[in-house]
Design a protein around this motif. Structure first.
Motif, PDB file in Angstrom:
ATOM      1  N   HIS A  57      11.047  15.088   4.301  1.00  9.51           N
ATOM      2  CA  HIS A  57      10.779  15.194   5.740  1.00  9.51           C
ATOM      3  C   HIS A  57       9.286  15.032   6.027  1.00  9.51           C
ATOM      4  O   HIS A  57       8.896  14.370   6.992  1.00  9.51           O
ATOM      5  CB  HIS A  57      11.276  16.532   6.277  1.00  9.51           C
ATOM      6  CG  HIS A  57      12.765  16.597   6.470  1.00  9.51           C
ATOM      7  ND1 HIS A  57      13.446  15.737   7.314  1.00  9.51           N
ATOM      8  CD2 HIS A  57      13.705  17.408   5.932  1.00  9.51           C
ATOM      9  CE1 HIS A  57      14.739  16.017   7.279  1.00  9.51           C
ATOM     10  NE2 HIS A  57      14.924  17.027   6.446  1.00  9.51           N
ATOM     11  N   GLU A  58       8.453  15.616   5.172  1.00  8.72           N
ATOM     12  CA  GLU A  58       7.008  15.545   5.381  1.00  8.72           C
ATOM     13  C   GLU A  58       6.493  14.127   5.223  1.00  8.72           C
ATOM     14  O   GLU A  58       5.691  13.649   6.036  1.00  8.72           O
ATOM     15  CB  GLU A  58       6.285  16.485   4.416  1.00  8.72           C
ATOM     16  CG  GLU A  58       4.774  16.474   4.580  1.00  8.72           C
ATOM     17  CD  GLU A  58       4.054  17.382   3.599  1.00  8.72           C
ATOM     18  OE1 GLU A  58       2.820  17.255   3.475  1.00  8.72           O
ATOM     19  OE2 GLU A  58       4.716  18.223   2.958  1.00  8.72           O
ATOM     20  N   VAL A  59       6.929  13.433   4.157  1.00  6.13           N
ATOM     21  CA  VAL A  59       6.383  12.102   3.909  1.00  6.13           C
ATOM     22  C   VAL A  59       6.862  11.109   4.965  1.00  6.13           C
ATOM     23  O   VAL A  59       6.106  10.230   5.401  1.00  6.13           O
ATOM     24  CB  VAL A  59       6.729  11.631   2.473  1.00  6.13           C
ATOM     25  CG1 VAL A  59       8.173  11.149   2.361  1.00  6.13           C
ATOM     26  CG2 VAL A  59       5.768  10.557   2.008  1.00  6.13           C
TER      27      VAL A  59
ATOM     28  N   ALA B 272       0.824  -1.208   0.000  1.00  9.41           N
ATOM     29  CA  ALA B 272       0.000   0.000   0.000  1.00  9.41           C
ATOM     30  C   ALA B 272       0.857   1.255   0.000  1.00  9.41           C
ATOM     31  O   ALA B 272       2.006   1.257   0.462  1.00  9.41           O
ATOM     32  CB  ALA B 272      -0.924   0.022   1.222  1.00  9.41           C
ATOM     33  N   ILE B 273       0.270   2.323  -0.541  1.00 10.62           N
ATOM     34  CA  ILE B 273       0.832   3.659  -0.346  1.00 10.62           C
ATOM     35  C   ILE B 273       0.311   4.151   0.993  1.00 10.62           C
ATOM     36  O   ILE B 273      -0.900   4.250   1.203  1.00 10.62           O
ATOM     37  CB  ILE B 273       0.404   4.608  -1.477  1.00 10.62           C
ATOM     38  CG1 ILE B 273       0.934   4.119  -2.829  1.00 10.62           C
ATOM     39  CG2 ILE B 273       0.888   6.032  -1.199  1.00 10.62           C
ATOM     40  CD1 ILE B 273       0.443   4.937  -4.022  1.00 10.62           C
ATOM     41  N   VAL B 274       1.228   4.441   1.910  1.00  5.89           N
ATOM     42  CA  VAL B 274       0.811   4.833   3.266  1.00  5.89           C
ATOM     43  C   VAL B 274       1.031   6.314   3.539  1.00  5.89           C
ATOM     44  O   VAL B 274       0.539   6.834   4.548  1.00  5.89           O
ATOM     45  CB  VAL B 274       1.533   3.989   4.335  1.00  5.89           C
ATOM     46  CG1 VAL B 274       1.135   2.520   4.198  1.00  5.89           C
ATOM     47  CG2 VAL B 274       3.044   4.139   4.241  1.00  5.89           C
ATOM     48  N   ALA B 275       1.758   7.003   2.669  1.00  3.62           N
ATOM     49  CA  ALA B 275       1.970   8.440   2.854  1.00  3.62           C
ATOM     50  C   ALA B 275       2.347   9.079   1.531  1.00  3.62           C
ATOM     51  O   ALA B 275       2.954   8.429   0.671  1.00  3.62           O
ATOM     52  CB  ALA B 275       3.065   8.706   3.892  1.00  3.62           C
ATOM     53  N   PHE B 276       1.980  10.343   1.380  1.00  3.19           N
ATOM     54  CA  PHE B 276       2.257  11.091   0.152  1.00  3.19           C
ATOM     55  C   PHE B 276       2.508  12.546   0.506  1.00  3.19           C
ATOM     56  O   PHE B 276       1.830  13.118   1.360  1.00  3.19           O
ATOM     57  CB  PHE B 276       1.060  10.995  -0.808  1.00  3.19           C
ATOM     58  CG  PHE B 276       1.076  11.983  -1.946  1.00  3.19           C
ATOM     59  CD1 PHE B 276       2.128  12.012  -2.848  1.00  3.19           C
ATOM     60  CD2 PHE B 276       0.039  12.894  -2.110  1.00  3.19           C
ATOM     61  CE1 PHE B 276       2.155  12.925  -3.893  1.00  3.19           C
ATOM     62  CE2 PHE B 276       0.042  13.798  -3.154  1.00  3.19           C
ATOM     63  CZ  PHE B 276       1.103  13.822  -4.050  1.00  3.19           C
ATOM     64  N   ALA B 277       3.492  13.128  -0.150  1.00  2.00           N
ATOM     65  CA  ALA B 277       3.782  14.550   0.034  1.00  2.00           C
ATOM     66  C   ALA B 277       4.279  15.125  -1.282  1.00  2.00           C
ATOM     67  O   ALA B 277       4.852  14.411  -2.110  1.00  2.00           O
ATOM     68  CB  ALA B 277       4.832  14.767   1.134  1.00  2.00           C
ATOM     69  N   GLN B 278       4.053  16.405  -1.476  1.00  2.00           N
ATOM     70  CA  GLN B 278       4.527  17.085  -2.675  1.00  2.00           C
ATOM     71  C   GLN B 278       4.864  18.526  -2.342  1.00  2.00           C
ATOM     72  O   GLN B 278       4.420  19.078  -1.334  1.00  2.00           O
ATOM     73  CB  GLN B 278       3.479  17.032  -3.783  1.00  2.00           C
ATOM     74  CG  GLN B 278       2.170  17.718  -3.446  1.00  2.00           C
ATOM     75  CD  GLN B 278       1.144  17.619  -4.563  1.00  2.00           C
ATOM     76  OE1 GLN B 278       1.467  17.899  -5.712  1.00  2.00           O
ATOM     77  NE2 GLN B 278      -0.080  17.233  -4.226  1.00  2.00           N
ATOM     78  N   SER B 279       5.643  19.143  -3.227  1.00  2.00           N
ATOM     79  CA  SER B 279       5.996  20.545  -3.050  1.00  2.00           C
ATOM     80  C   SER B 279       4.896  21.437  -3.613  1.00  2.00           C
ATOM     81  O   SER B 279       4.012  20.981  -4.339  1.00  2.00           O
ATOM     82  CB  SER B 279       7.314  20.844  -3.779  1.00  2.00           C
ATOM     83  OG  SER B 279       7.145  20.642  -5.172  1.00  2.00           O
TER      84      SER B 279
ATOM     85  N   ALA C 249       7.893  15.256  -5.452  1.00  3.43           N
ATOM     86  CA  ALA C 249       6.880  14.457  -4.764  1.00  3.43           C
ATOM     87  C   ALA C 249       7.536  13.224  -4.173  1.00  3.43           C
ATOM     88  O   ALA C 249       8.607  12.792  -4.617  1.00  3.43           O
ATOM     89  CB  ALA C 249       5.759  14.055  -5.719  1.00  3.43           C
ATOM     90  N   ALA C 250       6.882  12.632  -3.173  1.00  6.38           N
ATOM     91  CA  ALA C 250       7.399  11.420  -2.548  1.00  6.38           C
ATOM     92  C   ALA C 250       6.248  10.618  -1.965  1.00  6.38           C
ATOM     93  O   ALA C 250       5.227  11.185  -1.546  1.00  6.38           O
ATOM     94  CB  ALA C 250       8.406  11.765  -1.450  1.00  6.38           C
ATOM     95  N   VAL C 251       6.396   9.314  -1.962  1.00  4.65           N
ATOM     96  CA  VAL C 251       5.446   8.420  -1.301  1.00  4.65           C
ATOM     97  C   VAL C 251       6.225   7.392  -0.489  1.00  4.65           C
ATOM     98  O   VAL C 251       7.413   7.139  -0.750  1.00  4.65           O
ATOM     99  CB  VAL C 251       4.519   7.682  -2.297  1.00  4.65           C
ATOM    100  CG1 VAL C 251       3.754   8.657  -3.166  1.00  4.65           C
ATOM    101  CG2 VAL C 251       5.301   6.695  -3.153  1.00  4.65           C
ATOM    102  N   VAL C 252       5.550   6.803   0.478  1.00  5.04           N
ATOM    103  CA  VAL C 252       6.095   5.677   1.232  1.00  5.04           C
ATOM    104  C   VAL C 252       5.202   4.479   0.970  1.00  5.04           C
ATOM    105  O   VAL C 252       3.969   4.569   1.071  1.00  5.04           O
ATOM    106  CB  VAL C 252       6.164   5.967   2.743  1.00  5.04           C
ATOM    107  CG1 VAL C 252       6.570   4.703   3.513  1.00  5.04           C
ATOM    108  CG2 VAL C 252       7.162   7.089   3.028  1.00  5.04           C
ATOM    109  N   LEU C 253       5.823   3.367   0.597  1.00  5.11           N
ATOM    110  CA  LEU C 253       5.118   2.096   0.414  1.00  5.11           C
ATOM    111  C   LEU C 253       5.413   1.184   1.597  1.00  5.11           C
ATOM    112  O   LEU C 253       6.505   1.228   2.178  1.00  5.11           O
ATOM    113  CB  LEU C 253       5.582   1.391  -0.864  1.00  5.11           C
ATOM    114  CG  LEU C 253       5.437   2.104  -2.204  1.00  5.11           C
ATOM    115  CD1 LEU C 253       5.938   1.195  -3.327  1.00  5.11           C
ATOM    116  CD2 LEU C 253       4.011   2.521  -2.454  1.00  5.11           C
ATOM    117  N   ALA C 254       4.438   0.351   1.933  1.00  3.88           N
ATOM    118  CA  ALA C 254       4.650  -0.628   3.002  1.00  3.88           C
ATOM    119  C   ALA C 254       3.799  -1.850   2.721  1.00  3.88           C
ATOM    120  O   ALA C 254       2.767  -1.777   2.045  1.00  3.88           O
ATOM    121  CB  ALA C 254       4.307  -0.031   4.365  1.00  3.88           C
ATOM    122  N   ALA C 255       4.235  -2.980   3.249  1.00  4.36           N
ATOM    123  CA  ALA C 255       3.552  -4.253   3.009  1.00  4.36           C
ATOM    124  C   ALA C 255       2.750  -4.683   4.224  1.00  4.36           C
ATOM    125  O   ALA C 255       3.138  -4.446   5.377  1.00  4.36           O
ATOM    126  CB  ALA C 255       4.573  -5.334   2.655  1.00  4.36           C
TER     127      ALA C 255
END
Length: 350
Positions: free
Chosen positions: A32-34, A5-12, A205-211
């Protein structure tokens, strides 16, 4: 297959020019935000993957400098794709599927302001027949738009309405570059007017994925990637039907997009005419909320705009505003390469 899943998203905040910022300066607040949204530290991430283009920076291996924004110590498992960040997300998803990582940080960035983007993008064309002619991205998109008009699929008025709808939707998007009542303007390359074309700007932009359970621990309502696939058209524009996108349709089919209806679609359509093509290829009717963020017509940081489509779709699921969303990214002239992902909220998981 592991549930990812995508668990976090941030963009400028996307801007026309960021002369005072380096790529690292542009990236660090986003990273830092994501990470802050998940509570993870950089050294707790299992895999890091980035997407960018050295051609925009005008120097080889420019992406290595951006790693300063992630941190050089302790050593990390890291990779890079010379593509939009959506393809970096795909690589990170594959890495998690192998079991080599449970979490991944994906980021992308693009500073279009230093050069003339329309010239830079000619370098992705066939080097023998097309690139020596220097047809720019707007001229090629105009060929596609004219083909759609000739086929009876759209007209200039309908294209203007698409531009207006996207930028009106972007009024509620604090990161967008163009919002509200943006005039259709004069013809830039017939039949495309300035309002049919994306803004040029800088962004990241940045996202964090996790299982699995890790995702559930990091996010109250993860955006599960139920399917993801990418396909490519023939390199030569002369052998393609520019009014259709078989690669987008095939990617959507393999991602499971046609198994059940979606309620939201974030389409990476930098030109109004490309939304016409994608809606047809992906079977999106008026009941689907298309580009509630404003899409690429509101902000189009090259190499990040596709990842943003995935992030925007995921964010709507995080907020409970969507249960099943389609996210699309493209690269190359006239929708040459297409990636499609289907995202679902926890309640929609069977």
């Amino acid at each position: 297959m592991r549930d990812v899943a995508i668990v976090a998203f941030a963009q400028s905040v996307h801007r026309r020019r960021t002369d005072e910022l380096s790529e690292v300066d542009l990236l660090m607040p986003v990273l830092h935000e994501v990470l802050g949204a998940t509570g993870l530290k950089a050294n707790e991430i299992g895999f890091t993957c980035s997407g960018s283009a050295d051609y925009l920076a005008g120097r080889a291996f420019s992406f290595t400098m951006a790693l300063d924004g992630v941190g050089a110590h302790p050593p990390i498992s890291e990779s890079h794709v010379e593509m939009d960040g959506a393809w970096a997300l795909y690589e990170a998803w594959v890495k998690i599927q192998t079991g080599d990582a449970d979490t991944a940080l994906v980021y992308s960035y693009g500073k279009s302001s230093p050069g003339r983007v329309r010239d830079v993008l000619t370098r992705q064309l066939d080097p023998y027949y097309l690139a020596p002619l220097w047809p720019d991205s707007v001229a090629l998109a105009a060929l596609q738009a004219q083909a759609l008009i000739d086929a009876g699929d759209t007209d200039e008025g309908a294209l203007a309405e698409i531009g207006a709808r996207n930028r009106t939707a972007a009024v509620d998007n604090p990161y967008a570059q163009l919002t509200g009542d943006v005039p259709a303007g004069d013809h830039l390359v017939h039949p495309l007017r300035t309002g049919d074309c994306p803004p040029i700007g800088d962004g990241a932009a940045a996202v964090v994925l996790a299982a699995g359970d890790t995702a559930r621990a990091l996010c109250e309502r993860p955006a599960w990637i139920r399917g993801i696939d990418h396909r490519i058209e023939a390199h030569s524009l002369g052998v393609r039907d520019l009014t259709d996108s078989p690669s987008a349709r095939l990617a959507a089919e393999h991602a499971g997009a046609f198994e059940r209806p979606v309620d939201t679609a974030e389409l990476h359509a930098p030109f109004t005419s490309q939304e016409v093509v994608l809606r047809k290829a992906l079977g999106l009717g008026d009941e689907v909320s298309v580009n509630p963020s404003g899409g690429a017509l509101a902000a189009n940081p090259i190499m990040a705009a596709g990842l943003i489509r995935l992030g925007e779709a995921a964010a709507r699921i995080h907020r409970g505003e969507s249960d099943r969303a389609l996210a699309h990214a493209t690269s190359g002239p006239c929708l040459q390469q297409n990636l499609v992902a289907v995202l679902e909220g926890e309640s929609a998981h069977v």
